[in-house]
Design a protein around this motif. Structure first.
Motif, short mmCIF file in Angstrom:
data_model
loop_
_atom_site.label_atom_id
_atom_site.label_comp_id
_atom_site.label_asym_id
_atom_site.label_seq_id
_atom_site.Cartn_x
_atom_site.Cartn_y
_atom_site.Cartn_z
N GLU A 3 0.39 -1.19 -0.16
CA GLU A 3 0.04 -0.13 -0.11
C GLU A 3 0.67 1.63 0.00
O GLU A 3 2.08 0.64 0.32
CB GLU A 3 -0.70 -0.07 1.31
CG GLU A 3 0.04 0.83 2.84
CD GLU A 3 -1.22 0.81 3.29
OE1 GLU A 3 -2.47 0.58 3.80
OE2 GLU A 3 -0.63 1.17 4.52
N THR A 52 -2.55 1.56 -9.43
CA THR A 52 -2.98 0.52 -9.24
C THR A 52 -3.11 -1.28 -9.49
O THR A 52 -2.93 -2.18 -9.25
CB THR A 52 -4.26 0.70 -8.09
OG1 THR A 52 -3.98 1.54 -6.54
CG2 THR A 52 -4.84 -0.77 -7.49
N LYS A 112 -2.26 -0.34 -3.14
CA LYS A 112 -3.52 0.52 -2.72
C LYS A 112 -3.31 1.31 -2.08
O LYS A 112 -1.84 1.78 -2.33
CB LYS A 112 -4.17 -0.34 -1.84
CG LYS A 112 -5.32 0.65 -1.40
CD LYS A 112 -5.78 -0.78 -0.63
CE LYS A 112 -7.67 0.20 -0.19
NZ LYS A 112 -7.90 0.49 -1.55
#
Length: 337
Positions: free
Chosen positions: A24, A44, A50
């Motif tokens: 992430e 992404t 993410k």
């Protein structure tokens, strides 16, 4: 202890434990969601990383100071060199040395210490009424806005808005403080109303006959053209690029920086490299009507239709160096009062 608790509460409320996973990256953004979400979704899609985003209109630098080493922020996306300079002044970002980013972004649009990087450029244009003024000549310069013949004909947002502060900073770099102060006094005397509203609001004022000229960033022209409610405003004006026979049109940037305590540093670097690359740069150009910083990436057809112009080559570092002086002059002439 109080600072630690505040930081912990903010982090918990912004990014849930589920999202604080390995793959992430956490972004703090001054940029509006519709401007950056397409690029972040594409990132992404390409990487599987993410992107968690906190959007804000102001206060991000202060938030990063408050959070300190407990901040979840990895990347900061913002607009205008003055806000990027604020991040470095408050020591909430870190230097990045990436051959990819340095290869994509010209030296003029990145910090010499690597603490911030431009992502797009936008011109500080002058809009003119089609009916009452027409297209301005190539000889038109920002200095002309202070001439007596423009009295009562100019609209602008507040002088201390970052977009205008950066323009005043550039004027100081080119003309010195004394001449810039005189210019500000003349410009204030020529205003049709007290500085207020947004750049688009000034074009609306031209459409409504309140003024004949306004200062505004170039990408707003594209946004108005593509907005059903605002297209009539855009249809009422010409966009002009001042300084073509002088220093060139003042150009500013939207930019990015890596947060000082980025917990996902590797992913943050991947995102920053992506935003400087062909895919994101093209998306910025097509979706946002801004100009790519990466050489060789073409602007959108709409932006290209406004014509080529000579951009001021003044470095953004130098513009940032005059920020405090610009604010001081705006205060001295009581520009916004």
């Amino acid at each position: 202890m109080k600072k630690l608790l505040l930081a912990s509460v903010f982090a918990a409320s912004t990014f849930s434990p589920v999202l604080m996973a390995a793959e992430e990256v956490n972004v703090y953004s001054y940029r509006q969601p519709f401007l950056v979400e397409p690029m972040l979704k594409e990132f992404t899609k390409e990487t599987g990383i993410k992107v968690n985003v906190k959007f804000a209109k102001d206060g991000l630098a202060e938030k990063l100071v408050q959070e300190g080493e407990y901040s979840p922020a990895d990347v900061v996306l913002t607009v205008d060199i003055s806000r990027l300079a604020e991040l470095t002044d408050k020591d909430v970002v870190q230097a990045v040395n990436s051959d990819v980013i340095n290869g994509n972004i010209p030296a003029q649009y990145r910090d010499k210490e690597g603490e911030w990087f431009g992502v797009t450029t936008r011109a500080r244009a002058v809009y003119s009424s089609k009916d009452r003024v027409g297209k301005l000549p190539a000889s038109f310069d920002y200095m002309d806005l202070a001439k007596p013949e423009y009295k009562g004909k100019i609209c602008t947002r507040p002088g201390k808005h970052p977009y205008n502060v950066s323009l005043v900073s550039a004027m100081i770099a080119h003309h010195g403080e004394a001449d810039t102060k005189q210019w500000l006094e003349g410009l204030k005397a020529n205003l049709a109303r007290k500085p207020q509203g947004s750049d688009r609001g000034q074009v609306q004022a031209i459409k409504e006959g309140l003024c004949d000229y306004s200062l505004g960033n170039s990408y707003y022209f594209g946004q108005m053209i593509n907005d059903k409610e605002q297209k009539a405003w855009a249809d009422a004006v010409y966009i002009n690029f001042p300084g073509q026979e002088a220093f060139g049109t003042h150009v500013n940037i939207s930019g990015m920086a890596m947060a000082k305590y980025a917990p996902n540093k590797d992913n943050a670097l991947k995102l920053m490299e992506f935003l400087s690359g062909d895919v994101a740069q093209k998306m910025y150009a097509e979706d946002n009507f801004e100009s790519p910083v990466k050489p060789g990436v073409a602007p959108s057809e709409l932006v290209a239709s406004w014509g080529e112009y000579k951009a001021d080559t003044l470095s953004l570092d130098e513009i940032a160096a005059h920020h405090e002086a610009a604010v001081k002059l705006l205060d001295e002439v009581k520009f916004d009062l």
